[in-house]
Design a protein around this motif. Structure first.
Motif, PDB file in Angstrom:
ATOM      1  N   LEU A  89       0.823  -1.207   0.000  1.00 23.00           N
ATOM      2  CA  LEU A  89       0.000   0.000   0.000  1.00 23.00           C
ATOM      3  C   LEU A  89       0.860   1.260   0.000  1.00 23.00           C
ATOM      4  O   LEU A  89       0.465   2.287  -0.558  1.00 23.00           O
ATOM      5  N   GLN A  90       2.023   1.180   0.619  1.00 21.90           N
ATOM      6  CA  GLN A  90       2.881   2.351   0.741  1.00 21.90           C
ATOM      7  C   GLN A  90       3.987   2.392  -0.307  1.00 21.90           C
ATOM      8  O   GLN A  90       4.909   3.199  -0.193  1.00 21.90           O
ATOM      9  N   ARG A  91       3.904   1.557  -1.331  1.00 27.45           N
ATOM     10  CA  ARG A  91       4.963   1.508  -2.341  1.00 27.45           C
ATOM     11  C   ARG A  91       5.068   2.852  -3.078  1.00 27.45           C
ATOM     12  O   ARG A  91       4.069   3.558  -3.260  1.00 27.45           O
ATOM     13  N   PRO A  92       6.272   3.204  -3.487  1.00 25.18           N
ATOM     14  CA  PRO A  92       6.469   4.463  -4.229  1.00 25.18           C
ATOM     15  C   PRO A  92       5.621   4.489  -5.503  1.00 25.18           C
ATOM     16  O   PRO A  92       5.512   3.489  -6.208  1.00 25.18           O
ATOM     17  N   GLY A  93       5.022   5.627  -5.748  1.00 26.40           N
ATOM     18  CA  GLY A  93       4.188   5.762  -6.929  1.00 26.40           C
ATOM     19  C   GLY A  93       2.742   5.381  -6.710  1.00 26.40           C
ATOM     20  O   GLY A  93       1.909   5.545  -7.608  1.00 26.40           O
ATOM     21  N   GLY A  94       2.431   4.871  -5.503  1.00 21.17           N
ATOM     22  CA  GLY A  94       1.057   4.500  -5.202  1.00 21.17           C
ATOM     23  C   GLY A  94       0.223   5.710  -4.835  1.00 21.17           C
ATOM     24  O   GLY A  94       0.735   6.827  -4.675  1.00 21.17           O
ATOM     25  N   ALA A 152      15.956  -1.453  -3.135  1.00 24.48           N
ATOM     26  CA  ALA A 152      15.144  -1.479  -4.355  1.00 24.48           C
ATOM     27  C   ALA A 152      15.902  -2.105  -5.516  1.00 24.48           C
ATOM     28  O   ALA A 152      15.324  -2.798  -6.360  1.00 24.48           O
ATOM     29  N   ALA A 153      17.229  -1.861  -5.579  1.00 23.46           N
ATOM     30  CA  ALA A 153      18.040  -2.432  -6.651  1.00 23.46           C
ATOM     31  C   ALA A 153      18.054  -3.952  -6.584  1.00 23.46           C
ATOM     32  O   ALA A 153      18.043  -4.640  -7.615  1.00 23.46           O
ATOM     33  N   THR A 154      18.056  -4.483  -5.370  1.00 24.88           N
ATOM     34  CA  THR A 154      18.034  -5.930  -5.198  1.00 24.88           C
ATOM     35  C   THR A 154      16.721  -6.512  -5.698  1.00 24.88           C
ATOM     36  O   THR A 154      16.699  -7.548  -6.370  1.00 24.88           O
ATOM     37  N   LYS A 155      15.620  -5.846  -5.370  1.00 23.40           N
ATOM     38  CA  LYS A 155      14.320  -6.316  -5.844  1.00 23.40           C
ATOM     39  C   LYS A 155      14.217  -6.228  -7.363  1.00 23.40           C
ATOM     40  O   LYS A 155      13.677  -7.130  -8.014  1.00 23.40           O
ATOM     41  N   SER A 156      14.764  -5.166  -7.915  1.00 21.10           N
ATOM     42  CA  SER A 156      14.744  -5.023  -9.375  1.00 21.10           C
ATOM     43  C   SER A 156      15.584  -6.108 -10.032  1.00 21.10           C
ATOM     44  O   SER A 156      15.214  -6.660 -11.077  1.00 21.10           O
ATOM     45  N   ALA A 157      16.719  -6.434  -9.406  1.00 19.33           N
ATOM     46  CA  ALA A 157      17.590  -7.474  -9.955  1.00 19.33           C
ATOM     47  C   ALA A 157      16.900  -8.832  -9.948  1.00 19.33           C
ATOM     48  O   ALA A 157      17.012  -9.606 -10.899  1.00 19.33           O
ATOM     49  N   SER A 158      16.167  -9.126  -8.872  1.00 20.61           N
ATOM     50  CA  SER A 158      15.469 -10.410  -8.799  1.00 20.61           C
ATOM     51  C   SER A 158      14.361 -10.490  -9.839  1.00 20.61           C
ATOM     52  O   SER A 158      14.118 -11.550 -10.427  1.00 20.61           O
TER      53      SER A 158
END
Length: 238
Positions: free
Chosen positions: A43-48, A117-123
């Motif tokens: 719910l609190q993610r950036p861009g939400g 965030a970079a780690t999540k993007s990499a996955s």
């Protein structure tokens, strides 16, 4: 000392009863905090939207407010809400679960938010689905923060369990109430010592469990190397 040696069975029975009441809320609060924390982070993610972020913040705030409820008042009021007996241990279990959630939800949100965030993007770039990314990357990396929160919950729960003795629910708190009623200082002291021992032992077991489940934290507690190792482990397992 004579009283302690003469009543080891009583101390042992109260210790077992104490653990039987305290352990389930710790586990349940931890398990329930994971989906709640995940929901808040989503719910609190950036861009939400601001509305979604506000709902997420409200969930964390409401969870935290649960801890402000006096424990004895909650133990007494809960039977009238769920229809159980006043001396039913389930009242204490449910109440302690609520207190555990009050502490654990915030820790879960902090832990999941701390994942780079970079780690999540990499996955995601490696082809992980949302579920795979959460369980194989985000949750392991949030592990140290989750463990810290769980340790606080365990110590708090071990302590609060004693309050149930005021209502006649057997636990180490029974040594307090009985010792006070009979004027036996050794009985009160033995209850205090056993509560402290249980808290320290459980905390130590959680630390040991954390080292077993998260072996990478012993060598690479933080930083990109830890993130890369989790991704490598997840890649091998996939």
């Amino acid at each position: 000392m004579k009283w302690v040696l003469s009543n080891l069975d009583t101390i042992g029975d109260d210790t077992v009863s104490h653990l039987a009441i305290a352990i389930p809320p710790i586990i349940i609060a931890f398990v329930l905090s994971i989906p709640i924390g995940w929901l808040v982070v989503r719910l609190q993610r950036p861009g939400g939207s601001r509305l979604a972020a506000g709902v997420g913040s409200s969930i964390v705030t409401l969870a935290g407010l649960l801890y402000a409820i006096p424990s004895l008042a909650l133990f007494v009021a809960l039977p009238g809400i769920i229809g159980t007996g006043l001396q039913d241990p389930i009242n204490v279990v449910i109440s302690l679960t609520l207190y555990g959630l009050a502490l654990m939800v915030r820790s879960t949100v902090d832990g999941l938010t701390s994942v780079d965030a970079a780690t999540k993007s990499a996955s995601t770039a490696m082809g992980y689905s949302a579920a795979q990314r959460f369980f194989r990357v985000e949750l392991p990396l949030a592990g140290p923060v989750l463990l810290a929160g769980l340790r606080v919950v365990s110590v708090s729960t071990i302590s609060l369990t004693t309050v149930g003795a005021v209502l006649g629910i057997q636990s180490l708190g029974s040594l307090f109430t009985d010792g006070l009623a009979r004027g036996i200082f050794e009985e009160i002291l033995s209850g205090i010592v056993m509560v402290l021992v249980l808290a320290f032992v459980l905390d130590g077991l959680l630390v040991l469990l954390g080292r077993i489940v998260m072996p990478w934290t012993k060598r690479e507690p933080r930083g990109r190397r830890a993130s890369r190792r989790v991704l490598q482990r997840a890649e091998v397992a996939s």
